[in-house]
Design an enzyme around this catalytic site. Structure first.
Site, PDB file in Angstrom:
ATOM      1  N   CYS A  12       0.781  -1.387  -0.015  1.00 15.35           N
ATOM      2  CA  CYS A  12       0.042  -0.152   0.074  1.00 15.35           C
ATOM      3  C   CYS A  12       0.872   1.074   0.138  1.00 15.35           C
ATOM      4  O   CYS A  12       0.597   2.139  -0.677  1.00 15.35           O
ATOM      5  CB  CYS A  12      -1.075  -0.111   1.220  1.00 15.35           C
ATOM      6  SG  CYS A  12      -0.121  -0.551   2.699  1.00 15.35           S
ATOM      7  N   HIS A  40      -2.984   6.436   4.450  1.00 15.73           N
ATOM      8  CA  HIS A  40      -1.381   6.688   4.738  1.00 15.73           C
ATOM      9  C   HIS A  40      -0.887   7.887   4.109  1.00 15.73           C
ATOM     10  O   HIS A  40      -1.279   8.539   3.048  1.00 15.73           O
ATOM     11  CB  HIS A  40      -0.871   5.798   4.003  1.00 15.73           C
ATOM     12  CG  HIS A  40      -0.971   4.253   4.410  1.00 15.73           C
ATOM     13  ND1 HIS A  40      -1.681   3.750   5.598  1.00 15.73           N
ATOM     14  CD2 HIS A  40      -0.237   2.970   4.006  1.00 15.73           C
ATOM     15  CE1 HIS A  40      -1.552   2.802   5.951  1.00 15.73           C
ATOM     16  NE2 HIS A  40      -0.714   2.152   5.082  1.00 15.73           N
TER      17      HIS A  40
END
Lengths: 344, 344
Positions: A140, A253
Site C-alpha cells: 500500500c 496513509h
C-alpha cells in the site's frame, strides 16, 4: 472462458469475477470498486473461510452468500482477486493462473519474483503485456508513493529517495481500525487500554514498527517500499530509505518524501508534471491551508500530493513533498481492479 | 541580588525565581521541574495575565496566588523564566535582563540573534559563558533532535540531515491537548467535529502544517529546526530539511531522522556514542518491540533514541534513527530549567 496464458488473446465481454478473502477490509473494497468503476461483471463470487461460508454479505450488487474457498470452483472464474495471506496465495495462486484465470494477488508472496509483474497501472502498465496470468499488487505505501514518484522520475530522474510514513490502522485490516476505535474509547473513559492487533497500544500513540524486523534493522514494511519502488520504476539499485510508522488514523496513509534528482528540478516544474499525472490530485495551496491530509484523502481514488518545495539538502536537484492516499483503495483494492482493467 | 551582567560573578545560594506565563502548559511544567530537580528556590513568583491575577494555582511548592505581570516587580527576581509570546518577550526580556535577572525565554523572539545564546545544555553549555543575561530556549522539535544529533556530530560529523516529525498537540499548549480530547470524544459519539486551536480537525487526522508558511514553501516550524540546529551545533550552513506534521498525540514529539556523516559510521558505533550521551535514553531493541514511542517518552526527561540502522541512501556514511521526547519537558520547561542550572 479462454484458457490461454496470453493476456492479449482474452475474449472481450463481461467477466466472471471471484474475490477470495471477501469479508476483510480490502475484499469488501474490491467489491465496491468493481461496482463503482462499472467493471463488466457477469458473475461475482465471494469466497472466504469455512467459518464465513453460508453467511450473507451486503454488496452494491445485492446480498451475496459467501462460499468456502474451493480451488476447483475458483479456477473457473475469469478474474480472481486475492485478498488473502501470502501463504494462502503461494499455495493457490499459481494453480489458478495456470487454469487461465487472471489472478491478482494483494499479498507480498510474488512481488519479488522477477517473472511476475508488479504493477501500478498509472506507472508501469506495460509490465502487464506479455506477463503471465498472475500479477502482484504492490504494498500500500509503495503504491501511494509511486503514483507521485513515477512521473517525477520520468521528468527529472530519481537519484535518492527518503520516505517517512504516517500509516493508518487499516493497514492491519478491519481489526486494526476496530482496535483504534475501541481502545480510544477505553482511554477516554478511563478504562484499561489493551492491544492485540498492534504490538503496543495505538490510541494517542505511534508505533515505529510495521511488520517484522529484518537483519539490516529495517522492518519488512520499510524494505517492501524500497524493493517494490525499484521494481515498479525499473531502477534496480535506487537508494531509498523508508521509516514506516503506524499512527492513530483510520484509512489513509501519508508520506513525507525527500528526493534528489538527476536533472535539476523546481517546485513549479514538479507541479506541472504532477498536475497532469494520472491518479494524482495536486493539493498544494498551503497559504490557504490546502495540503494532503487523511481527512480529505480517505475514501478517494486519487493520491493527494502537496507541500512541494525545493529542499535544503539537495539544492536545485532536491524536492520535498507530502502525499496522502487511501490505503484500502489506491493502496490495495483500487489498484487491483485497475490491473484487472488492463485485461479488458 | 547582584546586578552584574556577567554570569560568572553571580552569587551562590538560593534564587528568587519568577515564571511569567505560569498558567500555561509550559509554565506549569516549569514549576514542576524546578521542584523535581531541587533547584534552589528561595522565592517563587507566578505571573500571568490580568485575567488570572488573584487566582490560586496548586503547585508542588503549595498553593500560589497568581500575580499580574509587572516589569518593575519581575526585574527584582534572580531568574525569570518566560513562557509567553514572542511579542511579549520582545517587549520585556531585554529590560529584565538589563536589570540583572537571568532571563530564559521560551519564545522564538531572540533565538536567531547572533548576540543571544541559544542553548541546549547537554550540547552547547559553553555558549552560556560570556553570554549576556538573556538566553533563548530552543524550539521543542530542535531541542529533542539535537540531544541525539549533537553527540553524533561530535563523533562522525554531520553532512546532511533530513527530519520528518510526528508532533503532539501539546505544542499548541493546554488548549491543543484539550481540543484533541474533546473533538475525539465528539467524533466517537457521532457529534460534529470542529477545530479552533488547529487549522483542521485533529482527531484521527494529521496536519502537515505547524506555524505559518514561509516564502520558500517550508513552515516557520520547519525552518526553526534548520536555523536552530545550525546555531546550537555550530554548523552555520548545515543542509537540513524538515517536514513538520501534527498528529493526534498528547505531549511527546517523535522524529524520523536520516543523516549523512562526514566520517564513516556504523549503527554499533552510533549506539556506543548515544549510550553515553547525556539526556539520551537508548531505546533500541527492536526485536523485542523496544523503540521510542510517545507512550513511553511522555513525562520523561530523557529523549528516547532508537531504530538506529545503517541507511540505504548514504551507504557507510549514513544512519537512520527515530527519536521521541516530551515536548513540554526537554522541548521546553526542562531545557529552560537546565539553562538556569548553568548559573548555579
Amino acid at each position: 472462458m479462454s484458457n490461454s496464458s496470453n493476456p492479449a488473446s482474452r475474449n472481450a465481454g463481461p467477466r466472471r469475477v471471484a474475490i477470495v478473502g471477501a469479508t476483510g477490509a480490502v475484499g469488501r473494497e474490491m467489491v465496491n470498486v468493481l461496482h463503482d468503476r462499472k467493471f463488466p461483471v457477469s458473475e461475482l463470487g465471494l469466497f472466504a473461510s469455512e467459518r464465513s461460508a453460508g453467511k450473507v454479505q451486503e454488496t452494491p450488487y445485492g446480498a451475496k452468500t459467501l462460499q468456502a474457498f474451493d480451488a476447483d470452483v475458483v479456477k473457473g472464474y475469469d478474474v480472481v482477486l486475492l485478498a488473502v495471506s501470502g501463504d494462502f496465495a503461494k499455495a493457490h495462486a499459481p494453480t489458478l493462473a495456470s487454469a487461465g484465470a487472471l489472478v491478482i494477488d494483494n499479498s507480498s508472496a510474488f512481488r519479488y519474483d522477477d517473472n511476475i509483474p508488479l504493477i501500478v497501472p498509472e506507472i508501469n502498465a506495460h509490465a502487464f503485456q506479455g506477463g503471465g496470468r498472475l500479477i502482484a499488487n504492490p504494498n500500500c505505501t509503495t503504491a501511494i508513493a509511486v503514483v507521485a514518484l513515477g512521473p517525477l522520475h520520468k521528468a527529472f530522474g530519481l537519484k535518492r529517495v527518503i520516505v517517512s510514513t504516517y500509516q493508518a490502522t487499516s493497514g492491519a485490516g478491519a481489526e486494526g481500525m476496530a482496535e483504534l476505535e475501541e481502545q480510544t474509547r477505553n482511554q477516554l473513559e478511563g478504562r484499561p487500554v489493551t492491544n492485540s492487533v498492534f504490538r503496543h497500544p495505538i490510541p494517542f500513540n505511534l508505533i515505529p514498527q510495521i511488520d517484522a524486523f529484518q537483519d539490516n534493522g529495517y522492518t519488512k514494511e520499510e524494505m517492501k517500499v524500497t524493493w517494490e519502488t525499484r521494481k515498479i520504476l525499473g531502477i534496480p539499485d535506487l537508494p531509498l530509505s523508508c521509516t514506516a510508522v503506524r499512527i492513530p488514523t483510520y484509512r489513509a496513509h501519508s508520506e513525507a518524501i525527500t528526493i534528489e534528482t538527476i536533472q535539476p528540478v523546481t517546485p513549479d516544474a514538479a507541479r506541472a508534471v504532477l498536475a497532469d499525472a494520472p491518479g494524482v490530485k495536486l493539493v498544494d495551496d498551503p497559504a490557504n491551508g490546502v495540503y494532503p491530509m487523511p481527512l480529505t484523502a480517505a475514501s478517494q481514488y486519487d493520491v493527494e500530493v502537496g507541500r512541494i518545495r525545493a529542499n535544503l539538502v539537495f539544492g536545485d536537484h532536491g524536492l520535498d513533498l507530502f502525499v496522502c492516499g487511501d490505503q484500502l483503495l489506491k493502496g490495495a483494492a483500487l489498484n487491483a481492479v485497475q490491473i484487472a482493467e488492463l485485461d479488458l
